[in-house]
Design an enzyme around this catalytic site. Structure first.
Site, PDB file in Angstrom:
ATOM      1  N   GLU A 120      43.691 -80.303 -72.916  1.00  0.00           N
ATOM      2  CA  GLU A 120      43.436 -80.997 -74.180  1.00  0.00           C
ATOM      3  C   GLU A 120      44.618 -80.786 -75.128  1.00  0.00           C
ATOM      4  O   GLU A 120      45.165 -81.729 -75.692  1.00  0.00           O
ATOM      5  CB  GLU A 120      42.157 -80.446 -74.802  1.00  0.00           C
ATOM      6  CG  GLU A 120      41.834 -81.025 -76.170  1.00  0.00           C
ATOM      7  CD  GLU A 120      40.699 -80.282 -76.863  1.00  0.00           C
ATOM      8  OE1 GLU A 120      40.147 -80.832 -77.832  1.00  0.00           O
ATOM      9  OE2 GLU A 120      40.366 -79.144 -76.452  1.00  0.00           O
ATOM     10  N   HIS A 121      45.012 -79.526 -75.310  1.00  0.00           N
ATOM     11  CA  HIS A 121      46.183 -79.177 -76.122  1.00  0.00           C
ATOM     12  C   HIS A 121      47.216 -78.522 -75.214  1.00  0.00           C
ATOM     13  O   HIS A 121      46.889 -77.603 -74.468  1.00  0.00           O
ATOM     14  CB  HIS A 121      45.821 -78.174 -77.227  1.00  0.00           C
ATOM     15  CG  HIS A 121      44.724 -78.619 -78.133  1.00  0.00           C
ATOM     16  ND1 HIS A 121      43.397 -78.290 -77.907  1.00  0.00           N
ATOM     17  CD2 HIS A 121      44.746 -79.356 -79.275  1.00  0.00           C
ATOM     18  CE1 HIS A 121      42.656 -78.812 -78.872  1.00  0.00           C
ATOM     19  NE2 HIS A 121      43.439 -79.465 -79.707  1.00  0.00           N
TER      20      HIS A 121
END
Length: 442
Positions: A334-335
């Site tokens: 996601e990050h």
């Protein structure tokens, strides 16, 4: 495989990727299970059915049952929003204003130009965008309300031109959330949480308008409710599949261990099912980061939650930075934070990530709050097919075509041959009749 001796669960183990079998490598990148239990699925299904049939009455009953609040007026009044704004300090208001400005700047830049092109003489094709008419925003409440999510959803919905924006958040709604809604021009705010809020927005009640698409994060019940309503013809579309928050950090020998640790813990404190991964070619750096994580943990208000998340997190020592990128692409975080000496040079090699943070001075929290990018991101490996939330998610595309008589005459044989090949006679006739009419006029 090398060990250190601090007490952060499996995060204390430095894993040598080269010494792992293919199956062990696969296990290292496995996320915590999030599939809804049969019980959650059944409970959510009952809630959806009940809200659909009983409307506001069911919503009030669920607020009393789950939120322990007796709700008379489901909708928050303008006066209540104004009062919340008055209670909020100027410091928070100013911070939100700066965040909104940056979010506006970035999302305004995402506006698509009209595509208007002649594909061949006399055949004009266009692509135009229109806003989704009515959208619903779900904002979690509880011990950690998320006004930043209001800004991340409310700002692009306004820029897109959505005619109606509905916001639901569990009672009592924090002043910060109400002010953020006001800042984004959202006038319809409802004190509703959980699966019942998703049901209300998907199906509509006397108080809550039905929406076309639902956005926003939530717990397992909210996630399951979004999944179910998205599969019902009378339900609503949703933004993307949701899972626990996650971050993967790639660090070289020149990274600052304290910075890396702080970014890892920024995600770990979200929830016990969050996952954080450190990839580095430097075993010394790996141990230094693990030690820094332990040191910083003692200063966190949500240390217990972070420790639980660290139990399913990883510190992986790779052969080199190229292998770090390979592993990251396989995981699809996601990050993705790249704290290396030439971080920008690695971007072209990244194939799957929700949002990327380059260099020592780009903390993940900048994107969470105020850099301008959107913090609503695909998780759980969905970065392989889904994108970070943007202006396009609040819009829909339409195509337009217009043929001149000469354009149709030129294209007619191609259409007729393909229609005949598919044995769709009416398709062919729609062209043949027009061609005959044009030849009669000539």
């Amino acid at each position: 495989m090398a060990d250190n001796t601090n007490s952060t669960g499996s995060f204390s183990t430095l894993v040598d990727w080269q010494r792992c079998s293919v199956e062990e490598q696969r296990q290292l990148l496995t996320r915590p299970a999030i599939s809804a239990s049969d019980r959650i699925t059944a409970v959510v299904s009952d809630i959806l059915t009940n809200v659909k049939s009983r409307g506001d009455g069911a919503l009030r009953d669920y607020s009393a049952q789950f939120d322990k609040v007796q709700v008379d007026a489901i909708r928050i009044t303008d006066a209540e929003i104004a009062a919340a704004s008055a209670r909020l300090g100027d410091e928070v208001k100013q911070a939100m204003a700066i965040a909104v400005r940056n979010i506006e700047t970035f999302h305004n830049a995402q506006k698509l130009p009209i595509v208007d092109i002649e594909t061949q003489p006399g055949v004009r094709c266009q692509q135009i965008t229109r806003p989704i008419a009515t959208v619903g925003l779900y904002i979690p409440g509880g011990s950690a309300p998320l006004p930043s999510t209001v800004l991340m959803l409310g700002t692009p919905s306004r820029i897109a031109g959505c005619r109606r924006v509905v916001l639901c958040s569990p009672p009592p709604i924090a002043d910060e959330i109400l002010y953020a809604a006001q800042l984004c021009g959202i006038k319809e705010v409802f004190q509703l949480g959980g699966a019942q809020a998703i049901a209300a927005m998907a199906f509509g009640t006397d108080s809550v308008p039905k929406v076309d698409k639902i956005f926003g994060p939530g717990n397992a019940y909210v996630t399951e409710a979004k999944r179910q309503v998205s599969q019902q013809l009378d339900g609503a579309a949703i933004d993307m599949p949701a899972g626990p928050s996650e971050v993967l950090v790639i660090a070289d020998s020149g990274a600052t261990p304290a910075f890396v640790a702080s970014d890892l813990l920024s995600q770990a404190e979200h929830g016990p099912d969050s996952q954080v991964i450190l990839l580095t070619p430097d075993a010394v750096m790996a141990k230094a980061v693990a030690d820094a994580v332990e040191e910083q943990l003692t200063q966190l208000s949500r240390a217990d939650i972070a420790r639980q998340a660290l139990a399913s997190s990883r510190v992986i020592v790779a052969r080199d930075l190229a292998q770090c990128i390979e592993i990251s692409n396989q995981y699809g975080p996601e990050h993705l934070i790249i704290q290396t000496r030439d971080a920008e040079s690695l971007v072209d090699s990244i194939t799957s990530a929700g949002s990327v943070f380059l260099g020592d001075w780009s903390p993940e929290s900048a994107g969470d709050y105020a850099s301008g990018t959107n913090h609503v991101l695909p998780t759980y490996g969905y970065t392989s097919t889904y994108s970070s939330l943007g202006l396009a998610d609040f819009q829909k595309r339409m195509t337009v075509q217009q043929l001149t008589p000469q354009g149709l005459l030129q294209l007619a044989p191609t259409i007729e041959i393909l229609a005949q090949a598919e044995q769709l006679t009416a398709h062919k006739n729609a062209v043949t009749l027009r061609v005959a009419a044009l030849k009669e006029q000539a």
